[in-house]
Scaffold this active site. Structure first.
Site, PDB file in Angstrom:
ATOM      1  N   GLU A 118       0.463 -44.227  11.626  1.00 62.28           N
ATOM      2  CA  GLU A 118      -0.141 -42.933  11.305  1.00 62.28           C
ATOM      3  C   GLU A 118       0.866 -41.798  11.495  1.00 62.28           C
ATOM      4  O   GLU A 118       1.579 -41.744  12.498  1.00 62.28           O
ATOM      5  CB  GLU A 118      -1.361 -42.696  12.192  1.00 62.28           C
ATOM      6  N   LYS A 195      -8.315 -39.367   5.980  1.00 61.71           N
ATOM      7  CA  LYS A 195      -8.954 -39.828   7.209  1.00 61.71           C
ATOM      8  C   LYS A 195     -10.402 -39.361   7.255  1.00 61.71           C
ATOM      9  O   LYS A 195     -10.675 -38.163   7.208  1.00 61.71           O
ATOM     10  CB  LYS A 195      -8.164 -39.286   8.403  1.00 61.71           C
ATOM     11  N   CYS A 232      -6.679 -44.601  11.594  1.00 57.35           N
ATOM     12  CA  CYS A 232      -6.802 -44.426  13.042  1.00 57.35           C
ATOM     13  C   CYS A 232      -8.245 -44.424  13.557  1.00 57.35           C
ATOM     14  O   CYS A 232      -8.862 -45.463  13.679  1.00 57.35           O
ATOM     15  CB  CYS A 232      -6.058 -43.167  13.481  1.00 57.35           C
TER      16      CYS A 232
END
Length: 383
Positions: A118, A195, A232
């Site tokens: 990430e 994300k 993540c």
């Protein structure tokens, strides 16, 4: 002492007799992976460049009507190269050089799809809540220098590249996003995905910089299979994994940045459970090292101000839909994990366990539609 532990696997191998070690690994890793023989020139290059290189196979049963669908994925975990106090351009250039060298080794290993950690072009500075210089690392997902760099790698090595960056969206008021860019092995930008879930946990209060993404659950058809990117914090949300799978993903990458005190006990479980629940492969990538920042920052948790927020513990691994998984990379060192997958295993496990056939999504859809209403009342039966 925990920070000095190189890996769980090496500790087990050091202290357990061979017969017990095999049984422990069977329990920990299911049917397990086989070691993959990697070219000697790749092994030598990794040693010279100072990063760990592992190779594993996750196999499927032979079929009569389908040929094996063999794909090699490469997961790269790394520390930042330059101190966080160096000029932004120097930090990015140094990381480009480091990752370029590791990708070259991945190409020697026959990797078809490579995924970076990430926000790989920068320190994970979102903990500081400072704007400058950290927002200067943001780039266009389509025309930025990092995407151009990855396009060159993809075309040169005939490799799909998954590049997680801090995106600057100039067309929408210079908005920042946490974004993964997917680049085809032809060198073309296949697309991007943002994300979906943003943490607000201690130092990881990332909404100072960007908010939840707006691209949904995109799946990318590549020359080597259908892939998705669950960035993540999204790994903590089972429905997030499920929606990528529902859209057809065979491999879901999870580029991450997370520290030991916060999440290490969860790390071996979540991506592996997602592979089992969704009949797909999952690839968990975490950075390594401790990143020091010049200005102190606090976390709103009554603890003293600090210059870093802990050790990134690496431990990147790949899980298969049958519950087996590879050993993890080191907790402390840069590394490249090369894993050969047979995508036929996705359907084979689905045929065996039928999680999607028995999923009762109609019930969930109906009840979820009720739950999101402001006047929702839980379905609790009282005497």
């Amino acid at each position: 002492m925990a920070a000095e532990l190189e890996s769980v696997e090496l500790t087990l191998e050091k202290h357990l007799p061979e017969q017990e070690l095999r049984e422990v690994k069977r329990i920990l890793y299911g049917s397990g992976s086989r070691k993959l023989d990697l070219p000697q020139d790749a092994v030598e290059a990794a040693s010279k460049l100072g990063f760990e290189l592992q190779g594993h196979q996750l196999e499927a049963a032979p079929e009569q009507l389908r040929k094996p669908r063999i794909v090699r994925v490469g997961l790269i975990q790394n520390q930042i190269v330059q101190p966080t106090s160096k000029p932004v351009g120097e930090q990015v250039a140094a990381l480009h050089k480091r990752i370029g060298d590791i990708v070259e080794v991945a190409s020697l290993c026959g990797v078809n799809i490579v995924c970076f950690q990430e926000a790989w072009t920068m320190p994970f500075a979102f903990c500081t809540r400072e704007k400058l210089p950290w927002t200067e690392f943001a780039e266009s997902a389509e025309q930025g220098p990092t995407t151009a760099f990855c396009q060159k790698l993809a075309k040169q090595y005939n490799m799909v590249v998954v590049s997680s960056i801090l995106e600057r969206d100039e067309a929408h008021g210079d908005t920042l996003w946490n974004t993964a860019v997917v680049i085809s092995n032809s060198g073309a930008v296949l697309g991007k995905t943002r994300k979906n879930h943003i943490p607000r946990v201690g130092d990881f209060n990332e909404s100072t910089y960007y908010m939840e993404g707006n691209t949904g659950h995109r799946v990318f058809q590549t020359a080597f299979g259908k892939i998705a990117v669950n960035i993540c914090y999204g790994r903590h949300h089972p429905l997030n994994w499920f929606m990528y799978s529902a859209n057809g993903a065979e491999i879901i990458f999870n580029p991450s940045a997370t520290i030991g005190e916060l999440s290490e006990s969860l790390w071996p479980i979540e991506a592996r459970n997602a592979a089992i629940a969704n009949h797909c492969f999952t690839c968990a990538i975490n950075r390594v090292g401790t990143e020091h920042f010049e200005n102190e920052f606090t976390s709103g948790d009554s603890k003293p101000a600090h210059h870093d927020f802990g050790q990134f513990y690496g431990s990147s691994y790949v899980s298969a839909p049958d519950g087996s998984r590879t050993p993890g990379l080191s907790r402390t060192c840069d590394g490249l994990l090369v894993t050969e997958l047979d995508l036929n295993l996705c359907r084979q496990v689905s045929d065996k366990w039928n999680f999607k056939m028995t999923g009762r999504y109609d019930l969930y859809a109906e009840e979820l539609a009720e739950i999101i209403h402001p006047d929702f009342k839980p379905n609790i039966i009282h005497e």
